[in-house]
Design an enzyme around this catalytic site. Structure first.
Site, short mmCIF file in Angstrom:
data_model
loop_
_atom_site.label_atom_id
_atom_site.label_comp_id
_atom_site.label_asym_id
_atom_site.label_seq_id
_atom_site.Cartn_x
_atom_site.Cartn_y
_atom_site.Cartn_z
N ASP A 199 -10.49 2.00 -3.27
CA ASP A 199 -11.12 2.47 -2.03
C ASP A 199 -12.53 1.91 -1.94
OD1 ASP A 199 -11.63 3.80 0.30
OD2 ASP A 199 -11.57 5.82 -0.55
N GLU A 218 -8.66 0.68 1.98
CA GLU A 218 -8.06 1.34 0.82
C GLU A 218 -6.58 1.01 0.69
OE1 GLU A 218 -7.40 5.64 0.93
OE2 GLU A 218 -7.92 5.63 3.06
#
Length: 405
Positions: free
Chosen positions: A17, A108
């Site tokens: 992420d 992500e």
């Protein structure tokens, strides 16, 4: 090779992420912004650097509230093309790491690295693979990224959230419950502000409290379905695999309108602009929709949702437009009374276009050909090369970057 979570001997699912993605790209590209509070977007904060987050700024937050919390913040205009290019470069590293990549958004993804230990060119253990991935993103793209590792997707995502910013956190096998149970209930998927408040009223504050309560007692608080779901997560149960063939169940777009009063015609024009772009996206992805959803946020920050299901699937802009504007007509009285600071349209119940049952052409219909021609003109000459008369001279904002539909 897919490995079921229950059969994994090591934490080999990664959740990668990017940290404050838009703001990090701005700080990467402008050295004067590094180490300083940065806000992307003025009317509504689309992203905030960690220096601004430390002062309480969050997204999406009205710009005036963010500047009150952080008067020295530097506000920059979004550069979506640059963010999309950075995303593509990061995803190239993901796919170079493992073929099993499930993109969640432009910043992500889940990666399954089970079985890569003995692959030629592999970095070795999952932790070493994650460390090498982070190094490559930092060196090759210039951005910080946090990676969580676990035996399940859910725990890997929780680990990356706890490990932020710019961290690497492994939840080793056998330590899952010790890691998970002290965390607040909002870390569980499906726990928003309303559910969190309901659980708090019942004296449930941590994930461990949920596990101790059990599914039967939970069902009296949040309902049977949510009770079973939350209890399973509290016990670290998540059998889902990293899905590389996953397609969107819906597509949508929204526009922040700010606090200035907007006329019904202005909001209607914004809906038209959103639907024009969604229709083009739908056809480019060779998909069709059955359900149109209109979302509103009022000036008091309350929200409302209205939806309409069509008699048959479509990718036609005019049909989608009629449905969206019909929903808007239903909420006009509410907007007149409470104002509107954000409006969005989503297309749900998506299916592949080749699944449509074709109908006999009893009447001439040139609408589909017109949509296709408009799409081709915009692809060749630019998005605003051909537009509706009501949109001439109006600017409705750029579309945020997103994964392919």
């Amino acid at each position: 090779m897919h490995v079921h979570s229950a059969d994994r001997a090591e934490a080999s699912i990664l959740h990668a992420d990017l940290d404050s993605f838009y703001a990090s790209v701005e700080q990467r590209d402008d050295p004067h912004l590094r180490g300083r509070p940065v806000l992307v977007g003025g009317g509504v904060v689309l992203a905030a650097s960690y220096e601004a987050k430390a002062r309480g700024v969050r997204s999406p937050m009205p710009g005036h509230e963010a500047r009150a919390l952080c008067p020295d913040a530097i506000v920059v205009t979004p550069r979506f093309d640059d963010y999309m290019q950075a995303s593509r470069e990061v995803f190239e590293i993901f796919h170079d790491t493992t073929p099993l990549v499930e993109g969640i958004s432009v910043d992500e993804a889940f990666l399954d690295v089970a079985g890569l230990r003995h692959t030629p060119g592999s970095a070795g253990t999952p932790v070493a693979i994650a460390a090498e991935l982070r190094r490559r993103v930092r060196v090759e793209v210039g951005l910080p990224i946090t990676v969580g590792l676990a035996r399940t997707k859910f725990l890997a995502k929780v680990a990356s959230a706890v490990g932020k910013p710019d961290g690497l956190l492994e939840v080793a096998p056998g330590t899952e419950l010790a890691f998970l149970h002290p965390l607040p209930v909002r870390r569980l998927w499906g726990v928003g502000p309303v559910t969190e408040a309901r659980l708090a009223d019942a004296g449930v504050h941590t994930v461990g409290d949920i596990a101790q309560l059990g599914p039967k007692s939970l069902s009296h608080i949040v309902g049977p379905g949510s009770g079973r779901h939350l209890f399973a997560l509290s016990m670290a149960q998540d059998p889902r695999r990293v899905d590389t063939g996953r397609r969107r169940g819906s597509i949508g777009s929204q526009r922040a309108l700010g606090r200035r009063p907007r006329s019904a015609d202005e909001i209607d024009a914004t809906i038209i602009a959103i639907v024009e772009r969604l229709g083009k996206r739908l056809r480019a992805a060779e998909r069709v929709t059955r359900t149109i959803v209109l979302r509103l946020r009022f000036h008091d920050f309350a929200t409302a949702t209205r939806s309409r299901t069509l008699p048959e699937p479509t990718d036609r802009t005019e049909i989608i437009m009629a449905g969206a504007r019909g929903l808007f007509d239903e909420v006009r009285p509410l907007i007149a009374e409470r104002g509107c600071s954000l409006i969005g349209v989503s297309l749900a119940n998506l299916d592949d276009a080749d699944t449509i049952q074709l109908t006999l052409p009893f009447a001439e219909d040139t609408g589909a050909a017109l949509d296709t021609t408009m799409d081709q003109l915009r692809n060749r000459f630019g998005r605003d090369a051909v537009t509706r008369a009501v949109l001439v001279g109006r600017h409705h904002g750029a579309d945020a970057p997103m994964l392919p539909d």
